[in-house]
Design an enzyme around this catalytic site. Structure first.
Site, mmCIF file in Angstrom:
data_model
loop_
_atom_site.group_PDB
_atom_site.id
_atom_site.type_symbol
_atom_site.label_atom_id
_atom_site.label_comp_id
_atom_site.label_asym_id
_atom_site.label_seq_id
_atom_site.Cartn_x
_atom_site.Cartn_y
_atom_site.Cartn_z
ATOM 1 N N THR A 91 -6.544 -8.448 5.136
ATOM 2 C CA THR A 91 -7.676 -8.886 5.953
ATOM 3 C C THR A 91 -8.936 -8.267 5.345
ATOM 4 O OG1 THR A 91 -7.541 -7.001 7.461
ATOM 5 C CG2 THR A 91 -6.239 -8.979 8.045
ATOM 6 N N HIS A 143 0.858 -1.189 0.000
ATOM 7 C CA HIS A 143 0.000 0.000 0.000
ATOM 8 C C HIS A 143 0.891 1.236 0.000
ATOM 9 C CE1 HIS A 143 -3.481 2.485 0.767
ATOM 10 N NE2 HIS A 143 -2.783 3.093 1.710
ATOM 11 N N LEU A 171 -10.136 -2.792 4.998
ATOM 12 C CA LEU A 171 -9.373 -2.119 3.950
ATOM 13 C C LEU A 171 -8.051 -1.602 4.501
ATOM 14 C CD1 LEU A 171 -9.170 -0.940 1.058
ATOM 15 C CD2 LEU A 171 -10.242 1.124 1.986
ATOM 16 N N ASP A 172 -6.948 -2.103 3.953
ATOM 17 C CA ASP A 172 -5.595 -1.698 4.345
ATOM 18 C C ASP A 172 -5.387 -1.781 5.853
ATOM 19 O OD1 ASP A 172 -4.928 -1.181 1.671
ATOM 20 O OD2 ASP A 172 -5.819 0.817 1.795
#
Length: 142
Positions: free
Chosen positions: A68, A36, A71-72
């Site tokens: 997971t 990310h 989100l992020d």
């Protein structure tokens, strides 16, 4: 041939997509990693470079983390930090960070494949030691 009417309503396409994504992630929990373009937990989601510049941050970077259903939000594994320079815009900053993403992502994947990196319920572990909430910082020299 006519089908009988459905007894339950068909979920919307968006709800169906979320469900499929959750099923996929749950099936491979602890085996999926993502890179990310921010120093998580700062700036999950989109427009990370511009957000860092707009907030007056002195540095930006990238984070490799386990995937997971948040989100992020999976446990960070490895981060790299680069200075935000006075003439930076989102495009120039993204280009500089991308070079490092191509270094840290395969490094984290190698750790996982070597069995050195594991995802547990309480976070990520490297060489049997729990990683800090921001993961390990990749050391580089300008």
């Amino acid at each position: 041939i006519r089908r009988p009417p459905r007894s339950t309503p068909k979920p919307s396409s968006a709800a169906s997509d979320v469900y499929k994504r959750q099923v996929f992630i749950n099936a491979f929990m602890g085996k999926l990693v993502n890179v990310h373009p921010s120093l998580l937990p700062n700036y999950p989601g989109l427009n990370t470079h511009q957000r860092a510049i707009d907030n007056g941050d002195k540095e930006a970077g990238a984070t490799v983390h386990y995937v997971t259903n948040e989100l992020d939000g999976g446990p960070p594994i490895l981060q790299v930090s680069v200075p935000i320079e006075s003439g930076d815009d989102a495009v120039s900053l993204a280009a500089r960070i991308l070079d490092f993403e191509h270094v840290i992502f395969p490094e984290a994947v190698n750790w996982h494949l070597q069995g050195r990196l594991v995802h547990e319920a309480d976070g990520a572990y490297l060489d049997s030691k729990k990683l800090p909430p921001t993961g390990t910082l990749w050391e580089w020299q300008a």
